[in-house]
Every structure is written in structure tokens, then in C-alpha cells.
Design an enzyme around this catalytic site. Structure first.
Site, PDB file in Angstrom:
ATOM      1  N   HIS A 219      45.527  78.172  42.518  1.00 32.87           N
ATOM      2  CA  HIS A 219      44.434  77.473  41.833  1.00 32.87           C
ATOM      3  C   HIS A 219      44.879  76.732  40.577  1.00 32.87           C
ATOM      4  CE1 HIS A 219      44.537  80.948  39.117  1.00 32.87           C
ATOM      5  NE2 HIS A 219      43.889  80.202  38.247  1.00 32.87           N
TER       6      HIS A 219
HETATM    7  C1  UD1 Z   1      39.915  78.329  34.899  1.00 36.66           C
HETATM    8  C2  UD1 Z   1      40.862  78.506  33.733  1.00 36.66           C
HETATM    9  C3  UD1 Z   1      42.172  79.096  34.223  1.00 36.66           C
HETATM   10  C4  UD1 Z   1      41.920  80.375  35.000  1.00 36.66           C
HETATM   11  C5  UD1 Z   1      40.904  80.129  36.106  1.00 36.66           C
HETATM   12  C6  UD1 Z   1      40.544  81.435  36.753  1.00 36.66           C
HETATM   13  C7  UD1 Z   1      40.635  76.841  31.940  1.00 36.66           C
HETATM   14  C8  UD1 Z   1      41.232  75.649  31.300  1.00 36.66           C
HETATM   15  N1  UD1 Z   1      41.192  77.237  33.100  1.00 36.66           N
HETATM   16  O1  UD1 Z   1      40.497  77.374  35.781  1.00 36.66           O
HETATM   17  O2  UD1 Z   1      42.990  79.421  33.123  1.00 36.66           O
HETATM   18  O3  UD1 Z   1      43.135  80.791  35.575  1.00 36.66           O
HETATM   19  O4  UD1 Z   1      39.713  79.553  35.542  1.00 36.66           O
HETATM   20  O5  UD1 Z   1      39.986  81.260  38.002  1.00 36.66           O
HETATM   21  O6  UD1 Z   1      39.725  77.413  31.404  1.00 36.66           O
HETATM   22  N2  UD1 Z   1      34.456  75.335  40.551  1.00 36.66           N
HETATM   23  C9  UD1 Z   1      33.469  75.585  41.477  1.00 36.66           C
HETATM   24  N3  UD1 Z   1      32.710  76.696  41.298  1.00 36.66           N
HETATM   25  C10 UD1 Z   1      32.849  77.558  40.260  1.00 36.66           C
HETATM   26  C11 UD1 Z   1      33.852  77.273  39.320  1.00 36.66           C
HETATM   27  C12 UD1 Z   1      34.650  76.160  39.485  1.00 36.66           C
HETATM   28  O7  UD1 Z   1      33.298  74.848  42.439  1.00 36.66           O
HETATM   29  O8  UD1 Z   1      32.124  78.553  40.181  1.00 36.66           O
HETATM   30  C13 UD1 Z   1      35.330  74.136  40.752  1.00 36.66           C
HETATM   31  C14 UD1 Z   1      34.766  72.880  40.092  1.00 36.66           C
HETATM   32  O9  UD1 Z   1      35.068  71.807  40.931  1.00 36.66           O
HETATM   33  C15 UD1 Z   1      35.582  72.791  38.821  1.00 36.66           C
HETATM   34  C16 UD1 Z   1      36.925  73.365  39.254  1.00 36.66           C
HETATM   35  O10 UD1 Z   1      36.605  74.388  40.179  1.00 36.66           O
HETATM   36  O11 UD1 Z   1      35.693  71.478  38.339  1.00 36.66           O
HETATM   37  C17 UD1 Z   1      37.737  73.927  38.121  1.00 36.66           C
HETATM   38  O12 UD1 Z   1      36.974  74.906  37.385  1.00 36.66           O
HETATM   39  P1  UD1 Z   1      37.325  75.219  35.846  1.00 36.66           P
HETATM   40  O13 UD1 Z   1      36.522  76.372  35.378  1.00 36.66           O
HETATM   41  O14 UD1 Z   1      37.250  73.987  35.035  1.00 36.66           O
HETATM   42  O15 UD1 Z   1      38.856  75.592  35.885  1.00 36.66           O
HETATM   43  P2  UD1 Z   1      39.624  76.611  36.828  1.00 36.66           P
HETATM   44  O16 UD1 Z   1      40.579  75.812  37.641  1.00 36.66           O
HETATM   45  O17 UD1 Z   1      38.666  77.490  37.510  1.00 36.66           O
HETATM   46  N1  UDP Z   2      40.385  87.661  42.328  1.00 36.14           N
HETATM   47  C1  UDP Z   2      39.290  88.061  43.078  1.00 36.14           C
HETATM   48  N2  UDP Z   2      38.998  87.353  44.219  1.00 36.14           N
HETATM   49  C2  UDP Z   2      39.725  86.287  44.635  1.00 36.14           C
HETATM   50  C3  UDP Z   2      40.846  85.894  43.861  1.00 36.14           C
HETATM   51  C4  UDP Z   2      41.147  86.592  42.705  1.00 36.14           C
HETATM   52  O1  UDP Z   2      38.623  89.037  42.738  1.00 36.14           O
HETATM   53  O2  UDP Z   2      39.382  85.702  45.672  1.00 36.14           O
HETATM   54  C5  UDP Z   2      40.715  88.402  41.099  1.00 36.14           C
HETATM   55  C6  UDP Z   2      42.134  88.929  41.048  1.00 36.14           C
HETATM   56  O3  UDP Z   2      42.219  90.178  41.701  1.00 36.14           O
HETATM   57  C7  UDP Z   2      42.380  88.994  39.565  1.00 36.14           C
HETATM   58  C8  UDP Z   2      41.594  87.825  39.020  1.00 36.14           C
HETATM   59  O4  UDP Z   2      40.628  87.502  40.015  1.00 36.14           O
HETATM   60  O5  UDP Z   2      41.866  90.176  39.010  1.00 36.14           O
HETATM   61  C9  UDP Z   2      42.514  86.674  38.793  1.00 36.14           C
HETATM   62  O6  UDP Z   2      41.784  85.527  38.601  1.00 36.14           O
HETATM   63  P1  UDP Z   2      42.379  84.081  38.845  1.00 36.14           P
HETATM   64  O7  UDP Z   2      43.503  84.127  39.789  1.00 36.14           O
HETATM   65  O8  UDP Z   2      41.234  83.220  39.177  1.00 36.14           O
HETATM   66  O9  UDP Z   2      42.830  83.637  37.378  1.00 36.14           O
HETATM   67  P2  UDP Z   2      44.086  83.927  36.419  1.00 36.14           P
HETATM   68  O10 UDP Z   2      44.365  85.383  36.414  1.00 36.14           O
HETATM   69  O11 UDP Z   2      45.218  83.109  36.922  1.00 36.14           O
HETATM   70  O12 UDP Z   2      43.616  83.406  35.116  1.00 36.14           O
END
Ligand code: UD1
Ligand code: UDP
Length: 382
Positions: A219
Site C-alpha cells: 500500500h
Molecule cells: C495512510 C498513511 C500511511 C499508513 C496507511 C495505513 C499518511 C500520509 N499515510 O496511507 O502511513 O501506512 O495509511 O494503511 O497518513 N481509501 C479508501 N478508503 C479508506 C481509506 C483510503 O478508499 O477507508 C483510499 C482513497 O482512495 C485514498 C487512498 O486510499 O485517497 C489513500 O488513503 P490515505 O489515508 O490518504 O493514505 P494511505 O495510503 O491509506
Molecule cells: N491489517 C489488517 N487487515 C489488513 C491489512 C493489515 O488488520 O487487511 C493490520 C495489520 O495486521 C497491522 C496493521 O493493519 O496491524 C498495519 O496497517 P497498514 O499495513 O495499513 O499500515 P502501516 O503499518 O504500514 O502503517
């Protein structure tokens, strides 16, 4: 009684918050009142609500519904909302987790009106400022009063940046206290892993057998948004599955799901879609994720949390990034950095196939990090 205001927003923060809420409920409910603010950064049911239902996290007192958007727009909406709530609730401190835009918004809002900041997961550094998370964590650490680092490397990073190893109380913005205290995610993994046997059917549902599949998550923005990198990752995943006749399960973050058809070549996209060994599914719950991590042969991921959980459950891990903040994992030999480099990923997989024994030293505390953090907050925040 002290009032603590917790900010959550992205999936991993919701999960992390479960550990502190559990410690408060079990041991400190007569001393600590927790107010939970959900920024709404993640909002799909399988990115947010599922964790409240499954992990017994109290329902948020506020939801800012900030949603998705550019970094500036998303963060600005959150700052405005958090400031308003801080002024109304007047908490003794704010608790921030990790390094997302929700963390940054909490740090900016609280520091400007002098609400002490507790940063959980302080000190981690990738030394790569092209990652939005690196900026967020540096800014948050620089305005925090109590900084809890889960690892020794994180603690040492703070010392190198000029934080005093042994500050003398009272602690404040200008006299912060740093701790090496273990990882709340380790607390959670230990606590919740005992529940999966009774409740979770994800292995049966997907016809997965213990030790006979790989778990993959992707991601990170540079992997999803850069077609060259995304294609290299999926070429490697496809090759590994075909050459080793091994199943691969990918619970896909919505960010990646939305970009897959756009950024993969049409040929690779259809190869992936028709490869019966590769199963792409929607994001799963935390208990389902633990079941996958515990039973996988190996984990491949660009996630910070998933890298660590692979280690907690004694699985080798191929890190799909050019560096990691969790340097201890690589130093232990059970994780390898392969970036989005097809040849490096294949090489790492072959190496791990041949390795009989891995080392998983105790690096993340004893499962009681959240209790320790609560005790220190009670001692030092008034
Ligand atoms: C964010 C965090 C990242 C973290 C990740 C965990 C920042 C800068 N990044 O990244 O550090 O590792 O969360 O998962 O804060 N979207 C949906 N549904 C949702 C949420 C997101 O469709 O419920 C899609 C949207 O298109 C959105 C994209 O995901 O634009 C990115 O979401 P965003 O929260 O901006 O960043 P993450 O990539 O999730
Ligand atoms: N996780 C989850 N379901 C998923 C993918 C990840 O519950 O489908 C959990 C995972 O076990 C971990 C956390 O989400 O505890 C990690 O989140 P993510 O990978 O989104 O973000 P990061 O840790 O890189 O910020």
C-alpha cells in the site's frame, strides 16, 4: 483523574489504540478518562469499523470525517477539527500514534495551544524524507513531551537528534522525556492471537493450509503510484507463485485496489487476474490478519506493522521497500530488504526457502508496553 485525548485515523492507529484503551479499562479506569477522536482518514468499514467491533475499542467520542484528499487538504481539515475539540475538552494531554497525517494534524493542533503531546512509536526513522511518514514523525517528535520508542534503535535516533537520555522532571515541550518501552503492537499481537482459533475461518474460507501460502500486502504510495515499481512487484509475485506452485493471498488496501488496473500493464493485469494461485481479497480484520500471519510460509510487505507482526509470529519477511525503520528485523536475519526489485525479491525468496532456522530475539518488550505508558503518563502529566 486526568483526561487524555487520543487521536486515531488510519487503520494501524485504530489497532494500536486498542492496547492503551484495554490497559485503561483494566487498570486505570479510576485515574484516566480517555476521549477518542477519529479523524476519519480511513472510513471504509473494512478499514475502520471492523476494528472497533472486533477489538473492543470504545466508540469514538468525535469523528471529524476528514476523508481522503491531498496531504494539505486532508491535514488542514483535521487540524481545524482537532483544535476545536482540544479547546472544548481541555484535556491534560493528547496521545498520538505513529506517523500518519492524523498524527501530524494532532501534533500541529496541540503544540500551538500548548497541550502536552504523548507520542507512541517515537524515534523511528527511515532517513528518507521522500516518505510523507518520515516528515510526519520528525515533526511530531520535535513537539512531544513524552516520547515512547518501541525499539532501542528508535531511542538512539532521538538521542542522536539531541534529546536528553536522562531528562529531569517536570517534563515539558522544552524538556521532553524519551523512553524505550516496548511495542503496543506486540501487546496486541500477544493478546489477540489467543482468540483466533475460536473465531476465525479465513484459512478454510480461502482453502489455505498451514505453511503452504504466502501473505502479501502492498500500500505504500511509491509502490502503488509508480507503475514501474508496481509492475515489478506483481511480476515477482506471479513468478514466485508459478515457479513454486504456491498460493499467494493479498488482502489489498483500497489505495492499491484502485490503482491496479490503471498502473499494471494490461498483459500483467490479466495474468494476475487469471492466475488461480493468486487470490486478491478485500482488507481483512485484525484477527483474520493474525491468522494469515501465523500460518503463512512467508510474508512479503511494504507495511510497517505487517513487517513486525511477521517477526512476532516468527515468519521470514521480504520487505518491499528500499529501507525500513524497523532495522532490528533486518539485523536479526529474518527480514530482507528487496525494494520493488523483481530480481531481489526472487533472490530473497530462494534464500528463505533454503533457510532452516531463523532467529527471533525478544526485541519488542514483554507485552505490557501500554500499561507502562499509562503509568508514566500518570506520573508525569498533571
Ligand atoms: C495512510 C498513511 C500511511 C499508513 C496507511 C495505513 C499518511 C500520509 N499515510 O496511507 O502511513 O501506512 O495509511 O494503511 O497518513 N481509501 C479508501 N478508503 C479508506 C481509506 C483510503 O478508499 O477507508 C483510499 C482513497 O482512495 C485514498 C487512498 O486510499 O485517497 C489513500 O488513503 P490515505 O489515508 O490518504 O493514505 P494511505 O495510503 O491509506
Ligand atoms: N491489517 C489488517 N487487515 C489488513 C491489512 C493489515 O488488520 O487487511 C493490520 C495489520 O495486521 C497491522 C496493521 O493493519 O496491524 C498495519 O496497517 P497498514 O499495513 O495499513 O499500515 P502501516 O503499518 O504500514 O502503517
Amino acid at each position: 483523574m486526568i483526561k487524555l485525548l487520543t487521536i486515531i485515523g488510519a487503520r494501524p492507529q485504530i489497532i494500536k489504540a486498542a492496547a492503551l484503551s484495554r490497559a485503561i479499562e483494566n487498570k486505570f479506569s479510576d485515574k484516566v478518562k480517555e476521549i477518542i477522536v477519529h479523524t476519519g482518514q480511513h472510513y471504509d468499514d473494512n478499514m475502520s469499523q471492523v476494528f472497533f467491533d472486533e477489538l473492543n475499542i470504545p466508540h469514538p467520542n468525535y469523528n471529524l470525517n476528514a476523508g481522503s484528499g491531498s496531504h494539505g487538504k486532508q491535514t488542514a481539515l483535521m487540524i481545524e477539527g482537532i483544535e476545536e475539540i482540544l479547546l472544548k475538552e481541555k484535556p491534560n494531554c493528547i496521545v498520538l500514534y505513529g506517523d500518519t497525517n492524523s498524527t501530524l494534524a494532532g501534533a500541529v493542533a496541540a503544540s500551538k495551544i500548548q497541550v502536552p503531546i504523548i507520542h507512541i512509536e517515537a524515534g523511528l526513522r527511515s532517513f528518507n524524507k521522500s516518505m510523507p511518514e518520515e516528515i510526519n514523525r520528525i515533526i511530531c517528535d520535535s513537539v512531544s513531551t513524552l516520547l515512547f520508542s518501541p525499539t532501542k534503535a528508535g531511542f538512539e535516533n532521538l538521542v542522536k537528534e539531541g534529546f536528553k537520555k536522562k531528562a529531569v522532571p517536570p517534563y515539558s515541550f522544552d524538556n521532553p522525556k524519551i523512553y524505550h518501552c516496548g511495542d503496543v503492537m506486540y501487546d496486541n499481537s500477544l493478546f489477540f492471537s489467543s482468540l483466533i482459533e475460536q473465531k476465525i475461518t479465513i484459512l478454510q474460507d480461502n482453502k489455505l493450509e498451514e505453511g503452504k501460502f504466502l501473505l502479501v500486502t502492498i500500500h505504500r504510495n511509491n509502490n502503488t503510484d509508480e507503475p514501474i515499481r508496481l509492475n515489478a512487484l506483481f511480476r515477482a509475485i506471479n513468478k514466485i507463485s508459478v515457479e513454486n506452485k504456491i498460493k499467494i493471498i493479498l488482502p489489498l488496501h483500497p489505495r492499491t485496489a484502485k490503482l491496479l488496473s490503471k498502473n499494471l500493464s494490461s498483459e500483467l493485469y490479466s495474468t494476475i487476474k487469471t492466475n488461480e494461485l493468486i487470490k486478491i481479497i478485500s482488507p481483512v480484520s485484525f484477527l483474520e490478519m493474525i491468522a494469515l500471519e501465523k500460518n503463512a510460509f512467508l510474508v512479503m510487505t511494504d507495511s510497517g506493522g505487517v513487517q513486525k507482526e511477521a517477526f512476532f509470529f516468527k515468519k521470514p519477511c521480504i520487505i518491499l521497500r528500499s529501507e525500513t525503520e524497523w532495522v532490528e528485523l533486518v539485523n536479526s536475519g529474518s527480514a530482507v530488504i528487496a525494494d520493488a526489485n523483481e530480481a531481489e525479491i526472487l533472490k530473497a525468496f530462494d534464500k528463505f526457502k533454503k533457510t532452516k532456522r531463523f532467529k527471533f530475539p525478544d526485541l519488542f518488550g514483554n507485552g505490557n508496553a501500554a500499561e507502562f505508558i499509562c503509568e508514566e503518563i500518570l506520573k508525569n502529566i498533571h
